[in-house]
Design a protein around this motif. Structure first.
Motif, PDB file in Angstrom:
ATOM      1  N   THR A   1     131.479  55.064  22.260  1.00 41.98           N
ATOM      2  CA  THR A   1     131.304  53.702  22.767  1.00 41.98           C
ATOM      3  C   THR A   1     132.277  52.742  22.109  1.00 41.98           C
ATOM      4  OG1 THR A   1     128.969  54.082  23.264  1.00 41.98           O
ATOM      5  CG2 THR A   1     129.669  51.800  23.009  1.00 41.98           C
ATOM      6  N   LEU A   2     132.543  52.929  20.832  1.00 45.56           N
ATOM      7  CA  LEU A   2     133.520  52.088  20.149  1.00 45.56           C
ATOM      8  C   LEU A   2     134.880  52.179  20.841  1.00 45.56           C
ATOM      9  CD1 LEU A   2     134.460  50.279  17.833  1.00 45.56           C
ATOM     10  CD2 LEU A   2     134.790  52.347  16.449  1.00 45.56           C
ATOM     11  N   GLY A   3     135.308  53.397  21.130  1.00 40.64           N
ATOM     12  CA  GLY A   3     136.575  53.574  21.835  1.00 40.64           C
ATOM     13  C   GLY A   3     136.545  52.972  23.230  1.00 40.64           C
ATOM     14  N   ALA A   4     135.422  53.149  23.934  1.00 46.66           N
ATOM     15  CA  ALA A   4     135.301  52.611  25.290  1.00 46.66           C
ATOM     16  C   ALA A   4     135.309  51.086  25.274  1.00 46.66           C
ATOM     17  CB  ALA A   4     134.024  53.125  25.943  1.00 46.66           C
ATOM     18  N   ALA A   5     134.620  50.475  24.313  1.00 49.09           N
ATOM     19  CA  ALA A   5     134.571  49.017  24.239  1.00 49.09           C
ATOM     20  C   ALA A   5     135.943  48.425  23.930  1.00 49.09           C
ATOM     21  CB  ALA A   5     133.556  48.581  23.183  1.00 49.09           C
ATOM     22  N   VAL A   6     136.672  49.062  23.033  1.00 48.54           N
ATOM     23  CA  VAL A   6     138.033  48.603  22.728  1.00 48.54           C
ATOM     24  C   VAL A   6     138.922  48.739  23.960  1.00 48.54           C
ATOM     25  CG1 VAL A   6     140.093  49.058  21.349  1.00 48.54           C
ATOM     26  CG2 VAL A   6     137.841  49.084  20.263  1.00 48.54           C
TER      27      VAL A   6
ATOM     28  N   VAL B   1     128.083  49.101  20.468  1.00 51.59           N
ATOM     29  CA  VAL B   1     128.027  50.237  19.539  1.00 51.59           C
ATOM     30  C   VAL B   1     126.648  50.365  18.891  1.00 51.59           C
ATOM     31  CG1 VAL B   1     128.934  51.156  17.367  1.00 51.59           C
ATOM     32  CG2 VAL B   1     130.509  50.232  19.087  1.00 51.59           C
ATOM     33  N   PHE B   2     126.106  49.249  18.403  1.00 52.65           N
ATOM     34  CA  PHE B   2     124.882  49.317  17.603  1.00 52.65           C
ATOM     35  C   PHE B   2     123.605  49.087  18.410  1.00 52.65           C
ATOM     36  CE2 PHE B   2     128.186  48.391  14.477  1.00 52.65           C
ATOM     37  CZ  PHE B   2     127.906  49.346  13.513  1.00 52.65           C
ATOM     38  N   LEU B   3     123.736  48.569  19.622  1.00 49.75           N
ATOM     39  CA  LEU B   3     122.551  48.368  20.457  1.00 49.75           C
ATOM     40  C   LEU B   3     122.596  49.226  21.716  1.00 49.75           C
ATOM     41  CD1 LEU B   3     119.907  46.897  20.996  1.00 49.75           C
ATOM     42  CD2 LEU B   3     121.217  45.018  22.014  1.00 49.75           C
ATOM     43  N   GLY B   4     123.710  49.211  22.407  1.00 51.93           N
ATOM     44  CA  GLY B   4     123.806  49.957  23.659  1.00 51.93           C
ATOM     45  C   GLY B   4     123.828  51.465  23.474  1.00 51.93           C
ATOM     46  N   ALA B   5     124.697  51.957  22.586  1.00 51.46           N
ATOM     47  CA  ALA B   5     124.863  53.407  22.427  1.00 51.46           C
ATOM     48  C   ALA B   5     123.591  54.125  21.972  1.00 51.46           C
ATOM     49  CB  ALA B   5     126.016  53.688  21.461  1.00 51.46           C
ATOM     50  N   PRO B   6     122.855  53.606  20.955  1.00 52.50           N
ATOM     51  CA  PRO B   6     121.642  54.327  20.514  1.00 52.50           C
ATOM     52  C   PRO B   6     120.416  54.080  21.399  1.00 52.50           C
ATOM     53  CG  PRO B   6     122.557  52.885  18.787  1.00 52.50           C
ATOM     54  CD  PRO B   6     123.148  52.466  20.079  1.00 52.50           C
TER      55      PRO B   6
ATOM     56  N   VAL C   1     109.229  49.320  22.802  1.00 41.78           N
ATOM     57  CA  VAL C   1     110.693  49.246  22.748  1.00 41.78           C
ATOM     58  C   VAL C   1     111.131  48.299  21.639  1.00 41.78           C
ATOM     59  CG1 VAL C   1     112.752  48.562  24.020  1.00 41.78           C
ATOM     60  CG2 VAL C   1     110.941  49.842  25.181  1.00 41.78           C
ATOM     61  N   TRP C   2     110.425  47.162  21.519  1.00 43.99           N
ATOM     62  CA  TRP C   2     110.766  46.217  20.456  1.00 43.99           C
ATOM     63  C   TRP C   2     110.551  46.855  19.082  1.00 43.99           C
ATOM     64  CZ3 TRP C   2     113.022  41.599  19.654  1.00 43.99           C
ATOM     65  CH2 TRP C   2     112.806  40.984  18.415  1.00 43.99           C
ATOM     66  N   ARG C   3     109.446  47.582  18.917  1.00 45.65           N
ATOM     67  CA  ARG C   3     109.186  48.240  17.637  1.00 45.65           C
ATOM     68  C   ARG C   3     110.266  49.266  17.310  1.00 45.65           C
ATOM     69  NH1 ARG C   3     105.765  47.004  13.640  1.00 45.65           N
ATOM     70  NH2 ARG C   3     105.314  49.216  13.302  1.00 45.65           N
ATOM     71  N   GLN C   4     110.733  49.983  18.306  1.00 48.03           N
ATOM     72  CA  GLN C   4     111.762  50.993  18.083  1.00 48.03           C
ATOM     73  C   GLN C   4     113.077  50.385  17.599  1.00 48.03           C
ATOM     74  OE1 GLN C   4     111.563  52.985  22.031  1.00 48.03           O
ATOM     75  NE2 GLN C   4     111.412  54.862  20.848  1.00 48.03           N
ATOM     76  N   HIS C   5     113.451  49.250  18.177  1.00 44.37           N
ATOM     77  CA  HIS C   5     114.765  48.664  17.910  1.00 44.37           C
ATOM     78  C   HIS C   5     114.658  47.302  17.224  1.00 44.37           C
ATOM     79  CE1 HIS C   5     116.546  51.774  20.496  1.00 44.37           C
ATOM     80  NE2 HIS C   5     115.568  51.521  21.346  1.00 44.37           N
ATOM     81  N   ARG C   6     113.507  47.036  16.582  1.00 46.64           N
ATOM     82  CA  ARG C   6     113.285  45.702  16.042  1.00 46.64           C
ATOM     83  C   ARG C   6     114.303  45.323  14.966  1.00 46.64           C
ATOM     84  NH1 ARG C   6     109.387  49.064  14.100  1.00 46.64           N
ATOM     85  NH2 ARG C   6     108.941  49.105  11.859  1.00 46.64           N
ATOM     86  N   ALA C   7     114.756  46.278  14.157  1.00 42.89           N
ATOM     87  CA  ALA C   7     115.717  45.942  13.101  1.00 42.89           C
ATOM     88  C   ALA C   7     117.017  45.419  13.711  1.00 42.89           C
ATOM     89  CB  ALA C   7     115.995  47.173  12.236  1.00 42.89           C
ATOM     90  N   THR C   8     117.522  46.129  14.715  1.00 37.17           N
ATOM     91  CA  THR C   8     118.760  45.697  15.362  1.00 37.17           C
ATOM     92  C   THR C   8     118.570  44.390  16.109  1.00 37.17           C
ATOM     93  OG1 THR C   8     119.455  48.005  15.624  1.00 37.17           O
ATOM     94  CG2 THR C   8     120.555  46.364  16.997  1.00 37.17           C
ATOM     95  N   LEU C   9     117.476  44.281  16.865  1.00 40.01           N
ATOM     96  CA  LEU C   9     117.253  43.086  17.677  1.00 40.01           C
ATOM     97  C   LEU C   9     117.043  41.851  16.797  1.00 40.01           C
ATOM     98  CD1 LEU C   9     114.908  44.611  20.404  1.00 40.01           C
ATOM     99  CD2 LEU C   9     117.358  44.116  20.587  1.00 40.01           C
TER     100      LEU C   9
END
Length: 336
Positions: A213-218, A106-111, A33-41
């Motif tokens: 997600t952007l709309g939902a978060a706002v 948006v950038f962590l939860g949605a993808p 999981v860390w390898r998949q999302h390491r750039a964002t994390l």
């Protein structure tokens, strides 16, 4: 092949020693999981460090200013004369921190799930020896853990910056200050990230999930701003000493006024604009005619801020737990 005379074979390291030396902090599914999302994390953690350092720098400048007036026990209000830029820095930074829940959702939860469902990685992973439950909890757990670490650090740093002037700040109910201090940013972030993960799971397309997600978060931020003030319990002060400027009740420092009304001799409340007149004589005649004798003011003292924040955070965390439960139960049965 035999060993040379006079020499002995080097001892082999035991399995436990080898595992202790080579086993990384993250392994197995967590490592994947860390390898998949390491750039964002990694970006989230790096920006957190930068943000904390920036806040510490800004706080040092503010405290240098206040130290010139024997803070925290200044004589008079001279310290306010040049405090405008520091107040602006607090509000601007608080506003920027208020965007953290939106950005992370948006950038962590949605993808989080959408990317795996879109590319077929989810079917590949769960088709091996990994159960759906493990996959769901590993991905959501790591995302929420990093989100919590980042927001706890930023919230603690900003609370530390704001605390010296909190008791003198009448705008403590604003989103820039209320939503960036205490437990609120952490709870708000965890809720929005779980909502983003749910949207990504349902839509199964990363780009679409991020937009929704952007709309939902706002929308969550707007709804939260409407809930913020009702979390407090209003204090009411009533006077019967007239309605002149000098007769207005004296409120505690940093109190936030919710409402103010005229009070009649019979105890009836009238809107503060009841006797708005172009001339003072007409106003006085209206006050006399309606029997107005004083003011009634509803306000929130700044001492209620921690109670309101923890109450609101509890509500947000309960919502986050409900969304997380739905994500796990629904994904366990109907994900693929």
């Amino acid at each position: 092949m035999s060993t040379m005379a006079g020499t002995s074979p080097s001892p082999r390291p035991t399995g436990a020693a080898t595992g202790a030396r080579r086993r990384p902090a993250l392994h197995g599914l967590s490592w994947l999981v860390w390898r998949q999302h390491r750039a964002t994390l990694r970006t989230v953690l790096a920006l957190t460090v930068v943000g904390v350092a920036f806040i510490a720098y800004r706080r040092a400048g503010m405290m240098d200013h206040l130290a010139r007036f024997d803070w925290p026990h200044p004589t008079g209000d001279e310290w306010r004369n040049d405090f405008g830029p520091f107040s602006g820095q607090l509000n601007d930074t608080g506003f920027q921190l208020g965007l953290v829940p939106v950005v992370l959702s948006v950038f962590l939860g949605a993808p989080l799930f959408a990317s795996d469902l879109e590319t077929g990685t989810a079917k590949l992973v769960t088709g091996q020896s990994v159960s759906r439950m493990r996959w769901l909890t590993a991905k959501l757990g790591l995302a929420l853990a990093v989100s919590a670490v980042a927001t706890v650090a930023l919230s603690a740093a900003f609370t530390w910056w704001y605390h010296p002037v909190k008791a003198t700040s009448s705008d403590w109910t604003s989103g820039a200050l209320f939503d960036a201090t205490g437990p609120v940013p952490v709870a708000l972030t965890l809720f929005t990230v779980t909502v983003g993960a749910l949207i990504g799971m349902l839509l199964r397309r990363s780009l679409a999930a991020m937009v929704v997600t952007l709309g939902a978060a706002v929308a969550i931020k707007v709804a939260w701003s409407a809930v913020r003030l009702p979390l407090g319990t209003a204090t009411t002060v009533v006077t019967r000493d007239g309605v002149g400027t000098d007769a207005f009740p004296e409120l505690p420092t940093a109190a936030y006024t919710l409402d103010q009304s005229f009070v009649t001799s019979s105890g009836k409340l009238l809107g503060w604009g009841t006797c708005s007149s172009p001339t003072e004589a007409a106003r006085d005649a209206c006050v006399s005619q309606k029997g107005i004798v004083g003011w009634s003011v509803d306000y929130l003292p700044v001492s209620q801020m921690p109670v309101m924040q923890w109450l609101g955070a509890g509500i947000l965390l309960a919502l986050a737990a409900a969304v997380t439960t739905f994500v796990v139960l629904w994904g366990r049965k109907r994900l693929l």
